[in-house]
Every structure is written in structure tokens, then in C-alpha cells.
Design an enzyme around this catalytic site. Structure first.
Site, PDB file in Angstrom:
ATOM      1  N   GLY A  30       0.897  -1.369   0.190  1.00  0.00           N
ATOM      2  CA  GLY A  30       0.073   0.297   0.142  1.00  0.00           C
ATOM      3  C   GLY A  30       1.088   1.148  -0.294  1.00  0.00           C
ATOM      4  O   GLY A  30       2.349   1.324   0.033  1.00  0.00           O
TER       5      GLY A  30
ATOM      6  N   LYS B 187       4.027  12.136  -2.914  1.00  0.00           N
ATOM      7  CA  LYS B 187       4.870  11.575  -2.778  1.00  0.00           C
ATOM      8  C   LYS B 187       5.985  11.412  -1.959  1.00  0.00           C
ATOM      9  O   LYS B 187       6.673  12.777  -1.497  1.00  0.00           O
ATOM     10  CB  LYS B 187       5.655  11.116  -3.529  1.00  0.00           C
TER      11      LYS B 187
ATOM     12  N   ASP C  77       4.375  -4.929  -7.609  1.00  0.00           N
ATOM     13  CA  ASP C  77       3.680  -3.560  -7.065  1.00  0.00           C
ATOM     14  C   ASP C  77       4.523  -2.458  -7.494  1.00  0.00           C
ATOM     15  O   ASP C  77       3.796  -1.065  -7.502  1.00  0.00           O
ATOM     16  CB  ASP C  77       3.823  -3.036  -5.994  1.00  0.00           C
TER      17      ASP C  77
END
Ligand code: AMP
Ligand code: MG
Length: 491
Positions: A88, A111, A250
Site C-alpha cells: 500500500g 510522494k 507493485d
């Protein structure tokens, strides 16, 4: 004046299982280091308004723009082959989506904006070096014409982040056509939440693969579309000598964009076994392994979709295998087409793959620099006088001669004029890439407070196919063989 973001947040509306509402944690002293004005305009944002203290507050997460619905997305992933059921967004917060000037939907994400429910032991923060590195390299990729996430801005936080030593903290504003990854599907498939897998697949079809909606089996068409885009993407990486470095599931975007610029770097000398990432000890993500790994990752995506491909499990496996078998074809075609253009050929011929392979084999043996070799080949295609430049790039110059004879015989079968051929080759063989030593130099200077080298490199990388005298240093050979160059994950 306030900054207006024309938000329309479809991912936030998908439902509570897909994300956690998370507000960015304010920082001490937001300061705008870099704003990507052309990208801001493309997104329908007013660059002049962003380029002031209020803009810096928004881009640092201290102030939420109207209409933002900040969330941290849930995803899982195979990291270096091992499945982790929950990763996540541990340090990234999605503010929302805007529809850009061309009608494309784009995520705007901060970010390094502070901890989330997915931070595990991490601090949710990013350091200035990796933020500027992602800025430089992702924007360079965009200028090279390779699908990628973009960098809208970099701000410093006025707070240290603690890695091995204290480092200046920063936040990158990342723009992506979406942040859905293979790992997003894995998160729900691993929990047996079939309804969420279907919901996510429908969202992705509507957003990225609308043509799949009308297919007899939309989910197999979706898988086919993702395979095609990732196969094409990896072929493009190979053609510019890009090593992603951390192709975990991911970090593979469903939309087929390059995402997650952690330990990535570019080849100097051509060597398919090249690995840069300090944590990739077995060379899983070496340059030459990238197509195979992309294929492996897509098998993981197919596993998530299996239940939706056919009610009969055996038939579903057959459908998946059929679709996955297409990966190699798309990759090989894109790979050969791209390299054919790089060596100046226009019309396909059955021997092209062998001719390309012969050159690459000789380059690997003779430690020829990837970027300079292909760029110089355009000059040799125009005039044999440039053969001396080419020969000098090979440890044993006769290795070039052997290939060049074959190549010239093949060029003679094509109608294109030499000058025209050179122009076409220069348009696909960049003169300037983000060379590792220049990137490091720019980041080191920025950490010491001097942004001039970062700005200069960023400007040069914006036009990678042009020979510009003021940037000739960036187009040259690296000073010494950069063997052993290591990159570190962007934490
Ligand atoms: P990456 O290696 O950047 O793809 O990150 C892998 C996972 O670690 C993702 O779930 C990230 O959100 C998480 N992560 C990386 N760095 C941090 C950090 N500094 N704080 C919290 N989570 C992080
Ligand atoms: Mg990642």
C-alpha cells in the site's frame, strides 16, 4: 489568488476497501525547489499561482486544495519473487484526479507526504536526493517518448529525514494516468474478495482499456491489453538502455507507464547482465531479465483474474495461457522494430533480428557504450568517414568492421538517401540520457544548496535527440568505466 484543481475523483469513489482516507502531515517550512510549468499547463493548473508560497504549501501537503479527497491506496505485491499481502501507499497520498487539456485523466499524488495506514515501520517521508532523481529521470523518460509517470513539482520540507544520516526532506508531486498496479489486483485476489477484483477490473477497463468493454470477454481483453502495453514498454526500456531495478508486481502500472524510479539507472557499456540496485543481489532485475520478469508479473495478474475469465477453471487457465502467450510476440515485434529503426533500416526483413543480435553481441564483448554507439551509428550511416569513430568505441575495432560490412550490404538494399537516414536515426537514438555520473553530480550539488547542475541537466534532458553545443559534455562517453555503480532504493 487560490490554486484551482479541477478534481473528479473516481478512485476515491470506488469504495472503502480500496483505500484509507489520509490527510498529509504538515511540514515545517515548505519551499518550492522545482515546478514543471509545461506539465502544470497541460493539467489545466495555473503555474503562476502554483509558483508562490501558497502553491508550495499545497505541494508539501500543508494545505489541501478544494475538491481534494486525499487517500492512501491499498495494494499487495511480489517483492523479489516473494508475496507480501499488504504493502500500500506507505508514503504517498493521492490528492485526486484531474482531466487534462487532452481529455486524459491524471492522478495527482504527493510522494513523501507523511505516514499512512500502510507505512509499516517507515516514516512516510522522502529525502531530497531521491525526489530530484525521480524528477530528472521520469521527465527524461517522457522527453524520450517513453510512457511514464511525470513530475509536477519538488518541494523541500524544512525537516530532516533520518536514513543512515540525516538528510533534507522533500515531497515529489507525481502525476500518473493512474496508480493501479498489478499489486492492486493481488491485494483483493489474495483476500478472496472477488467482487473487489471485478470492481477494480471494471474501473481499469473504463479508465485505460475502454475497447475491452465491448469484447466478448472483457476481462480477457483487459489482460491482453495490459500484456501488450507492458511488453511494448519493456521493449522501449531495452532500446534506451534503461534498467528499472525493482520490477516488483507493485511497481508495474496497469496503464503501462514506467513507475517507481527508485534504483533505476541507464547502461553505459552494453552488458545485459547489468544490475545497479544494491538490494538486487541475485540480479533478478538485470537489464536482460526485464522482458522475462514482465512476463512473470503478468502471470501473477492473470492468476488474479482467473475466476473472471471463465466459470470453468480449466477453461479459464486455457484462456489465460492463450493471452499470456501473446506477450512474447508483442515484445519481440516491438523489440526488433525499435532496434531496426535504431540501425537505420526502414523495411522489415527476416534477417533483421540476427543483424541486430550480432551488433549487440559484439557490443557486449567489446564493452561498447550503448548510447554513444547508437548515436554515432547515424553518422556512419550518412558517411563511411565516421567509421573511425565507431571503431574506437569497440575494445577491438575489427569487431565493428565485421558487423559493418553486413550492415552496409543491408543498407544498400534500402531506397532511403543517407542524409535522410541519418535524420531518422537521430530521432530514435538519443544523444543525451540521464547518465549516472551526471545525475549523481547534480544531486550532490543540490544537497549542498546549488541547484544549477540539476537545472542544467534537466534542461538538456528535455531535448534528448538534439545535438546542442552547450550540452556536448552530456553526450560524451562516461569518464571511466562505471563498473560497480550502485543505486539505492528511493527511501
Ligand atoms: P518501493 O520499494 O518504493 O516500491 O516501496 C515498497 C513499499 O514500501 C511501498 O508500500 C511503499 O509505500 C513503502 N515505503 C517505501 N518507503 C517508505 C517510507 N519511507 N515510509 C513508509 N513506507 C515506505
Ligand atoms: Mg513502489
Amino acid at each position: 489568488m487560490t490554486v484551482h484543481f479541477p478534481f473528479d475523483n473516481t478512485y476515491a469513489r470506488l469504495g472503502a476497501v480500496f483505500h484509507r482516507r489520509t490527510v498529509p502531515t504538515p511540514v515545517a517550512a515548505p519551499h518550492l525547489v522545482k515546478l514543471n510549468r509545461p506539465l502544470a499547463e497541460e493539467l489545466g493548473l495555473d503555474a503562476d499561482v502554483l509558483d508562490n508560497p501558497e502553491g508550495a504549501e499545497i505541494l508539501a501537503g500543508n494545505r489541501l486544495p478544494l475538491g481534494a479527497e486525499p487517500i492512501a491506496a491499498a495494494y499487495a505485491g511480489h517483492q523479489f519473487g516473494n508475496f507480501v499481502p499488504q504493502l500500500g501507499d506507505g508514503r504517498a497520498i493521492l490528492l485526486g484526479e484531474v482531466v487534462d487539456r487532452h481529455g486524459g485523466r491524471r492522478d495527482i499524488q504527493l510522494k513523501g507526504a507523511g505516514p499512512t495506514a500502510f507505512s509499516r515501520s517507515g516514516d512516510g517521508r522522502a529525502a531530497l536526493g531521491p525526489v530530484l532523481r525521480e524528477y530528472l529521470v521520469s521527465e527524461a523518460m517522457a522527453a524520450l517518448g517513453i510512457p511514464t509517470t511525470r513530475a509536477l513539482a519538488a518541494v523541500t520540507t524544512g525537516e530532516p529525514v533520518y536514513r543512515e544520516t540525516p538528510l533534507p526532506g522533500a515531497v515529489l508531486t507525481r502525476v500518473a494516468s493512474s496508480h493501479v498496479r498489478i499489486g492492486t489486483f493481488q491485494f483483493f485476489a489474495a483476500r478472496g474478495d472477488d467482487a473487489a477484483v471485478a470492481r477494480l477490473a471494471d474501473h481499469v477497463i473504463e479508465r485505460h482499456y475502454p475497447e475491452a468493454a465491448g469484447a466478448p470477454n472483457p476481462y480477457s481483453a483487459l489482460l491482453e491489453g495490459v500484456c501488450a502495453r507492458q511488453a511494448t514498454l519493456v521493449a522501449r526500456w531495452m532500446q534506451i538502455g534503461f534498467v528499472h531495478g525493482v520490477m516488483n508486481t507493485d511497481n508495474m502500472s496497469i496503464a503501462g507507464e514506467t513507475i517507481d524510479y527508485g534504483p533505476c539507472a541507464f547502461l553505459d557499456a552494453y552488458d545485459p547482465t547489468t544490475v545497479f540496485s544494491s538490494i538486487d543481489r541475485n540480479g533478478r532485475y538485470a537489464y536482460g531479465n526485464q522482458p522475462g520478469i514482465a512476463n512473470w508479473n503478468l502471470v501473477r495478474l492473470a492468476e488474479c483474474l482467473l475466476l473472471h475469465l471463465d466459470p470453468d477453471e480449466n477453461k479459464a487457465i486455457e484462456v489465460a495461457q492463450d493471452v499470456l502467450a501473446g506477450f512474447a510476440n508483442v515484445f519481440n515485434t516491438a523489440y526488433v522494430d525499435g532496434f531496426r529503426a535504431k540501425i537505420g533500416l526502414q523495411t522489415p526483413h527476416t534477417d533483421d533480428a540476427a543483424l541486430i543480435g550480432d551488433l549487440l553481441g559484439r557490443m557486449a564483448e567489446q564493452k561498447a557504450d550503448f548510447t554513444v554507439t547508437f548515436r554515432s551509428l547515424g553518422k556512419a550511416a550518412e558517411s563511411e568517414q565516421a567509421d573511425e569513430t565507431m571503431r574506437a568505441l569497440f575494445a577491438d575495432p575489427t569487431a565493428y568492421d565485421g558487423w559493418a560490412a553486413r550492415w552496409r550490404a543491408r543498407l544498400a538494399t534500402e531506397p532511403r538517401e543517407p542524409g535522410e537516414r541519418r535524420v531518422a536515426m537521430d530521432a530514435v537514438n538519443p544523444a543525451i540520457i540521464p547518465r549516472n555520473h551526471f545525475v549523481e553530480e547534480a544531486l550532490a550539488a543540490a544537497m549542498a544548496g546549488d541547484l544549477a547542475p540539476f537545472e542544467r541537466l534537466n534542461e538538456a534532458l528535455a531535448s534528448p535527440f538534439e545535438d546542442r553545443a552547450q550540452f556536448a559534455d552530456y553526450a560524451g562517453l562516461p569518464p571511466a568505466p562505471a563498473a560497480g555503480y550502485r543505486t539505492f532504493c528511493g527511501t
